[in-house]
Structure formats: C-alpha cells, structure tokens
Design an enzyme around this catalytic site. Structure first.
Site, PDB file in Angstrom:
ATOM      1  CG  ASN A  41      -0.390  -0.075   2.543  1.00 62.27           C
ATOM      2  OD1 ASN A  41       0.619  -0.760   2.741  1.00 62.27           O
ATOM      3  ND2 ASN A  41      -0.993   0.606   3.504  1.00 62.27           N
ATOM      4  CD  GLU A  43      -1.459   5.138   4.418  1.00 62.86           C
ATOM      5  OE1 GLU A  43      -2.170   4.278   4.935  1.00 62.86           O
ATOM      6  OE2 GLU A  43      -0.883   6.040   5.084  1.00 62.86           O
ATOM      7  CB  CYS A  52      -5.211  -1.200  -2.054  1.00 63.86           C
ATOM      8  SG  CYS A  52      -6.528  -0.149  -1.406  1.00 63.86           S
ATOM      9  CD  GLU A  54      -5.795  -5.247  -1.845  1.00 66.44           C
ATOM     10  OE1 GLU A  54      -4.764  -4.779  -1.329  1.00 66.44           O
ATOM     11  OE2 GLU A  54      -6.882  -5.350  -1.227  1.00 66.44           O
ATOM     12  CB  CYS A  87     -11.052  -1.595  -0.039  1.00 69.38           C
ATOM     13  SG  CYS A  87     -10.339  -0.989  -1.584  1.00 69.38           S
ATOM     14  CB  CYS A  90      -9.043  -3.956  -4.020  1.00 74.54           C
ATOM     15  SG  CYS A  90      -7.714  -2.755  -3.758  1.00 74.54           S
TER      16      CYS A  90
END
Ligand code: ZN
Length: 132
Positions: A41, A43, A52, A54, A87, A90
């Site tokens: 991830n 940010e 993210c 993935e 999420c 994703c």
C-alpha cells in the site's frame, strides 16, 4: 500450501508507505511460471490517490505483460488484528483482472483465509455488462 506466496507478501509489506494510517499491507501475485510480483500500500497526503497493495501487485503484473491466465494465486497480508480483506475498489479491479476461481490468500500471521473473487464479490459488474 501457500507458504511461499504468503512469505513473499509479508516481505512486500515491509515496503508499504503508510505514514498516515500506519496500517501496512503487502500483496504478492504468484505466476504459474513461479515468478512473484510484489505490491504494497502506497499512501498519499491526498488520501484519494492512495493505492492498495493488491492493486499495486495486480497492476504491476499486467504492466509486465502478464494476464489473468498466468496467475496462480494472490496473497494479501497485513499487520492488523484481522486479516485484510480487499476494499470495494480492489474487489472491482480484481473481478476484471483475476480469474474467478484463482485463490486469494489473506493472512495477518494469526489467521489465514483462502477465498476467491467470486466469493468476495458476488453479482459482479463486468466487461460483459458494458461490451454487448
Ligand atoms: Zn483496496
């Protein structure tokens, strides 16, 4: 059974850039040719453009020319108290870029769950809906 891809994902987690949440996530795509492609991830102060782990891993996989048929498994790991389930954004990405029955392995070292995108996102909105 998934120890190798989980170990790679935990190594990828060390590369997470998470100064705001301090929630570190790693991911690893394992290809059928035994190549591992990491994601973490990443940010940003403008939270909306955070990426993210993935999605980082699956986008890197596609960027290197691989496609869903090349993928054996996807691992997503975190240092949270619960396993890190993808999420909503994703899940939408994975339903297009990952075969429905490809194993998705979630772990936080205390617990491991094996699932797939069909289980995580039933009743999907797909390319078949827009390309008639
Ligand atoms: Zn996500």
């Amino acid at each position: 059974m998934y120890d190798d891809v989980l170990n790679e994902a935990f190594k990828a987690m060390e590369n997470a850039y998470a100064p705001y949440s301090n929630y570190h996530v790693g991911a690893c795509v394992k290809l059928k040719n035994s190549t591992y492609i990491w994601g973490a991830n990443i940010e940003n102060a403008s939270f909306g453009v955070t990426n993210c782990a993935e999605r980082s891993a699956i986008f890197a996989t596609y960027s290197q020319g691989y496609r869903k048929d090349d993928i054996e498994a996807l691992a997503i790991v975190s240092d949270g108290d619960r396993v890190a389930a993808p999420c909503g954004a994703c899940r939408q990405v994975l339903c297009e870029l990952l075969a429905g029955d490809t194993p998705i392995v979630l772990s936080n070292k205390k617990e491991t769950v094996v699932t797939n995108i069909k289980e995580l996102l039933p009743f999907q909105f797909t390319t078949e809906d827009v390309c008639r």
